[in-house]
Design a protein around this motif. Structure first.
Motif, PDB file in Angstrom:
ATOM      1  N   THR A   1       0.822  -1.200   0.000  1.00 43.33           N
ATOM      2  CA  THR A   1       0.000   0.000   0.000  1.00 43.33           C
ATOM      3  C   THR A   1       0.859   1.254   0.000  1.00 43.33           C
ATOM      4  O   THR A   1       0.601   2.224  -0.704  1.00 43.33           O
ATOM      5  CB  THR A   1      -0.936  -0.008   1.221  1.00 43.33           C
ATOM      6  OG1 THR A   1      -1.717  -1.188   1.171  1.00 43.33           O
ATOM      7  CG2 THR A   1      -1.830   1.208   1.233  1.00 43.33           C
ATOM      8  N   THR A   2       1.937   1.236   0.814  1.00 41.02           N
ATOM      9  CA  THR A   2       2.799   2.405   0.904  1.00 41.02           C
ATOM     10  C   THR A   2       3.478   2.695  -0.426  1.00 41.02           C
ATOM     11  O   THR A   2       3.541   3.829  -0.891  1.00 41.02           O
ATOM     12  CB  THR A   2       3.851   2.182   2.004  1.00 41.02           C
ATOM     13  OG1 THR A   2       3.178   1.961   3.234  1.00 41.02           O
ATOM     14  CG2 THR A   2       4.759   3.387   2.132  1.00 41.02           C
ATOM     15  N   VAL A   3       4.004   1.629  -1.054  1.00 45.79           N
ATOM     16  CA  VAL A   3       4.738   1.830  -2.293  1.00 45.79           C
ATOM     17  C   VAL A   3       3.817   2.310  -3.412  1.00 45.79           C
ATOM     18  O   VAL A   3       4.186   3.115  -4.250  1.00 45.79           O
ATOM     19  CB  VAL A   3       5.457   0.528  -2.700  1.00 45.79           C
ATOM     20  CG1 VAL A   3       6.047   0.630  -4.088  1.00 45.79           C
ATOM     21  CG2 VAL A   3       6.549   0.214  -1.684  1.00 45.79           C
ATOM     22  N   SER A   4       2.583   1.808  -3.431  1.00 47.67           N
ATOM     23  CA  SER A   4       1.681   2.139  -4.523  1.00 47.67           C
ATOM     24  C   SER A   4       1.001   3.476  -4.329  1.00 47.67           C
ATOM     25  O   SER A   4       0.362   3.968  -5.246  1.00 47.67           O
ATOM     26  CB  SER A   4       0.624   1.042  -4.675  1.00 47.67           C
ATOM     27  OG  SER A   4      -0.189   1.005  -3.509  1.00 47.67           O
ATOM     28  N   ALA A   5       1.099   4.074  -3.155  1.00 46.01           N
ATOM     29  CA  ALA A   5       0.400   5.326  -2.894  1.00 46.01           C
ATOM     30  C   ALA A   5       1.147   6.484  -3.541  1.00 46.01           C
ATOM     31  O   ALA A   5       2.354   6.480  -3.673  1.00 46.01           O
ATOM     32  CB  ALA A   5       0.276   5.556  -1.396  1.00 46.01           C
ATOM     33  N   GLY A   6       0.386   7.529  -3.910  1.00 40.77           N
ATOM     34  CA  GLY A   6       0.994   8.724  -4.466  1.00 40.77           C
ATOM     35  C   GLY A   6       1.332   8.575  -5.933  1.00 40.77           C
ATOM     36  O   GLY A   6       1.396   7.481  -6.482  1.00 40.77           O
ATOM     37  N   PRO A   7       1.551   9.718  -6.613  1.00 39.52           N
ATOM     38  CA  PRO A   7       1.853   9.665  -8.046  1.00 39.52           C
ATOM     39  C   PRO A   7       3.244   9.105  -8.302  1.00 39.52           C
ATOM     40  O   PRO A   7       4.191   9.369  -7.561  1.00 39.52           O
ATOM     41  CB  PRO A   7       1.759  11.136  -8.471  1.00 39.52           C
ATOM     42  CG  PRO A   7       2.045  11.910  -7.222  1.00 39.52           C
ATOM     43  CD  PRO A   7       1.508  11.085  -6.091  1.00 39.52           C
ATOM     44  N   ALA A   8       3.372   8.324  -9.371  1.00 41.15           N
ATOM     45  CA  ALA A   8       4.674   7.772  -9.750  1.00 41.15           C
ATOM     46  C   ALA A   8       5.463   8.745 -10.622  1.00 41.15           C
ATOM     47  O   ALA A   8       6.690   8.765 -10.592  1.00 41.15           O
ATOM     48  CB  ALA A   8       4.486   6.446 -10.487  1.00 41.15           C
TER      49      ALA A   8
ATOM     50  N   GLN B   1       9.348   3.574 -10.139  1.00 40.09           N
ATOM     51  CA  GLN B   1       9.214   2.749 -11.337  1.00 40.09           C
ATOM     52  C   GLN B   1       8.548   1.438 -10.976  1.00 40.09           C
ATOM     53  O   GLN B   1       8.934   0.764 -10.017  1.00 40.09           O
ATOM     54  CB  GLN B   1      10.586   2.483 -11.965  1.00 40.09           C
ATOM     55  CG  GLN B   1      10.526   1.624 -13.215  1.00 40.09           C
ATOM     56  CD  GLN B   1      11.905   1.320 -13.758  1.00 40.09           C
ATOM     57  OE1 GLN B   1      12.883   1.940 -13.347  1.00 40.09           O
ATOM     58  NE2 GLN B   1      11.973   0.375 -14.677  1.00 40.09           N
ATOM     59  N   GLY B   2       7.544   1.067 -11.738  1.00 40.55           N
ATOM     60  CA  GLY B   2       6.886  -0.204 -11.524  1.00 40.55           C
ATOM     61  C   GLY B   2       7.685  -1.342 -12.124  1.00 40.55           C
ATOM     62  O   GLY B   2       8.818  -1.162 -12.610  1.00 40.55           O
ATOM     63  N   PRO B   3       7.124  -2.531 -12.118  1.00 43.56           N
ATOM     64  CA  PRO B   3       7.832  -3.674 -12.710  1.00 43.56           C
ATOM     65  C   PRO B   3       8.006  -3.487 -14.211  1.00 43.56           C
ATOM     66  O   PRO B   3       7.152  -2.921 -14.903  1.00 43.56           O
ATOM     67  CB  PRO B   3       6.926  -4.860 -12.382  1.00 43.56           C
ATOM     68  CG  PRO B   3       5.582  -4.264 -12.158  1.00 43.56           C
ATOM     69  CD  PRO B   3       5.811  -2.914 -11.578  1.00 43.56           C
ATOM     70  N   GLY B   4       9.124  -3.968 -14.736  1.00 40.79           N
ATOM     71  CA  GLY B   4       9.377  -3.871 -16.165  1.00 40.79           C
ATOM     72  C   GLY B   4      10.251  -2.688 -16.509  1.00 40.79           C
ATOM     73  O   GLY B   4      10.979  -2.137 -15.681  1.00 40.79           O
ATOM     74  N   ARG B   5      10.153  -2.279 -17.737  1.00 44.93           N
ATOM     75  CA  ARG B   5      11.006  -1.215 -18.248  1.00 44.93           C
ATOM     76  C   ARG B   5      10.556   0.158 -17.762  1.00 44.93           C
ATOM     77  O   ARG B   5       9.422   0.342 -17.334  1.00 44.93           O
ATOM     78  CB  ARG B   5      10.997  -1.238 -19.779  1.00 44.93           C
ATOM     79  CG  ARG B   5      11.523  -2.519 -20.400  1.00 44.93           C
ATOM     80  CD  ARG B   5      11.421  -2.414 -21.907  1.00 44.93           C
ATOM     81  NE  ARG B   5      11.952  -3.601 -22.577  1.00 44.93           N
ATOM     82  CZ  ARG B   5      11.996  -3.754 -23.908  1.00 44.93           C
ATOM     83  NH1 ARG B   5      11.516  -2.787 -24.683  1.00 44.93           N
ATOM     84  NH2 ARG B   5      12.498  -4.854 -24.429  1.00 44.93           N
ATOM     85  N   VAL B   6      11.473   1.111 -17.916  1.00 40.46           N
ATOM     86  CA  VAL B   6      11.116   2.506 -17.683  1.00 40.46           C
ATOM     87  C   VAL B   6      10.120   2.936 -18.750  1.00 40.46           C
ATOM     88  O   VAL B   6      10.351   2.693 -19.953  1.00 40.46           O
ATOM     89  CB  VAL B   6      12.372   3.403 -17.743  1.00 40.46           C
ATOM     90  CG1 VAL B   6      11.985   4.874 -17.702  1.00 40.46           C
ATOM     91  CG2 VAL B   6      13.323   3.058 -16.609  1.00 40.46           C
TER      92      VAL B   6
END
Length: 448
Positions: free
Chosen positions: A16-23, A49-54
């Motif tokens: 939850t913490t990592v996914s919160a807020g704008p990327a 950065q999420g999983p995978g490429r930039v």
């Protein structure tokens, strides 16, 4: 089994913490152009950065597509707390050149005669603001973008200054707390090893701007000796590093406390963190408010005969701040044309009356037209709207009694019955007492 639940809860919490807020934060690079104009170029900050490429951004100059490394964690932590419902922050960046603080009280931060070579190279000052956050971050970008598959420039957040209270509203006479925190990581390993272990000395500066005038409110240099200007308005700052790691990164606190605020203390506050040749600044707004008290005169009843005008109604709106934004409405409730309607009559406001605490008062007047018996039992209300009040405002009301219209109510009948019953009982008791006295006198005469 309990350990498994704890691990699942921890994993869920971290997710939850990592996914919160704008990327990604969309931004603009603002630079001087020919003819004294300002030129703006689109840019973006990849905070997470999420999983995978930039994610590729062919619409951007690769030098302005920045993947931010935040060793102190202050920038990442700020946006992990960012509410999903809040609007995207406004972001601008500009070129930055390291320079010493200009104030005399901060001279001890830069004993060197020139800027150290460890600070050479390109710098960017990023400023982000929204209703829930204000951030200033010094970024040190790499000289060349990273190659394919997605061209992007790595940048390190060296100094981040932020507040979670960019707009603070406080009641008049209450204490105000202006939040400020910061994080710092030396830009190079050479800069780290050239310093003594532990967090470096820093300078904290709070300035106040109100009605076009600016003044130094408070300054401090924790870890350095020297004469500091006296703080004004009883201001106190919690100026200190939060940790004592030998080589960083470090986080610190510069929150400002203002006791018993007065109207002259509202306005813009500029908070600046000074490090040797580096600075970060955020702006905060302090709004002072006090909700009005509302009452009416005469109260709770007004009387009038059919065809005559009732007494003038006075709505007392007292001890509020600021004076701007106040609205007074007159309503007729329970009249013959509906439950709520605008009251007829001539209305006006008195001049403002000033009080010693900075609040103000005024009186709203309503002169009603002649009334009819159909208005018997109607209520006249004064509704006040003010920035310190909820959307519906605050109101007071009086009831109109039309003479000769109302008959006795059930309560009146019960009261009359009880009064008559008591009166008859009293008469009967007096009759018994008179008969007893008369009998006593006759018996005495016979005995004589």
């Amino acid at each position: 089994m309990k350990s498994l639940y704890l691990l699942l809860a921890l994993a869920f919490g971290l997710g939850t913490t990592v996914s919160a807020g704008p990327a990604v934060i969309e931004c603009w690079l603002v630079e001087d152009a020919d003819g004294g104009r300002l030129a703006k170029k689109p840019a973006a900050l990849l905070l997470r950065q999420g999983p995978g490429r930039v994610p590729p951004r062919p619409d951007l100059d690769p030098a302005l597509y920045l993947k931010v490394h935040d060793p102190a964690g202050a920038l990442q932590a700020a946006f992990r707390r960012y509410p999903r419902s809040a609007p995207a922050p406004h972001c601008e960046m500009s070129r930055f050149v390291p320079f010493p603080a200009s104030a005399n009280w901060a001279n001890g931060l830069t004993p060197e005669q020139s800027c150290p070579r460890a600070l050479d190279g390109a710098w960017l000052m990023v400023s982000m603001s929204s209703p829930v956050l204000s951030v200033s971050s010094l970024l040190r970008p790499q000289s060349e973008p990273q190659p394919e598959p997605a061209l992007i420039t790595m940048a390190t957040a060296v100094l981040t200054v932020l507040t979670h209270t960019p707009i603070t509203r406080v009641w008049l006479g209450h204490d105000a707390l202006l939040d400020l925190s910061f994080g710092y990581m030396p830009p190079t390993s050479e800069a780290t090893t050239s310093l003594a272990p532990g967090p470096p000395p820093f300078g904290l500066e709070w300035r106040h701007q109100y009605q076009g005038k600016g003044r130094l409110l408070l300054s401090a240099t924790p870890g350095l000796c020297g004469q500091m200007p006296a703080a004004r308005d009883g201001a106190v700052a919690f100026a200190a590093w939060d940790d004592n790691e030998p080589w960083g990164p470090w986080t610190g606190n510069g929150t400002l406390w203002l006791p018993a605020v007065r109207p002259f203390q509202e306005g813009a506050y500029l908070a600046t963190i000074h490090l040797p040749y580096l600075q970060g600044q955020v702006s905060l707004e302090l709004a002072v408010q006090k909700p009005p008290k509302v009452s009416m005169m005469p109260s709770p009843l007004i009387w009038a005969a059919p065809g005559e005008a009732p007494p003038e109604l006075l709505c007392l709106v007292s001890h509020f701040y600021p004076s701007e934004g106040l609205e007074v409405e007159w309503e007729l409730r329970g009249g013959p044309e509906g439950s709520f309607q605008k009251a007829r009559g001539e209305s006006w406001l008195s001049a403002l009356r000033q009080h010693s605490d900075g609040s103000v008062s005024l009186t709203a007047h309503l002169q009603l037209p002649p009334v009819t018996s159909a208005l018997h039992g109607a209520r006249y209300a004064c509704r006040v709207h003010h920035p310190s009040l909820p959307a519906l405002g605050r109101s007071a009301e009086v009831t109109l009694e039309v003479a000769g219209h109302s008959g006795p109510s059930l309560e009146d009948g019960v009261g009359l019955f009880l009064s008559a019953f008591l009166f008859l009982g009293l008469l009967k008791a007096l009759g018994w007492a008179a008969a007893y006295l008369s009998t006593s006198k006759e018996s005495k005469k016979k005995s004589q």
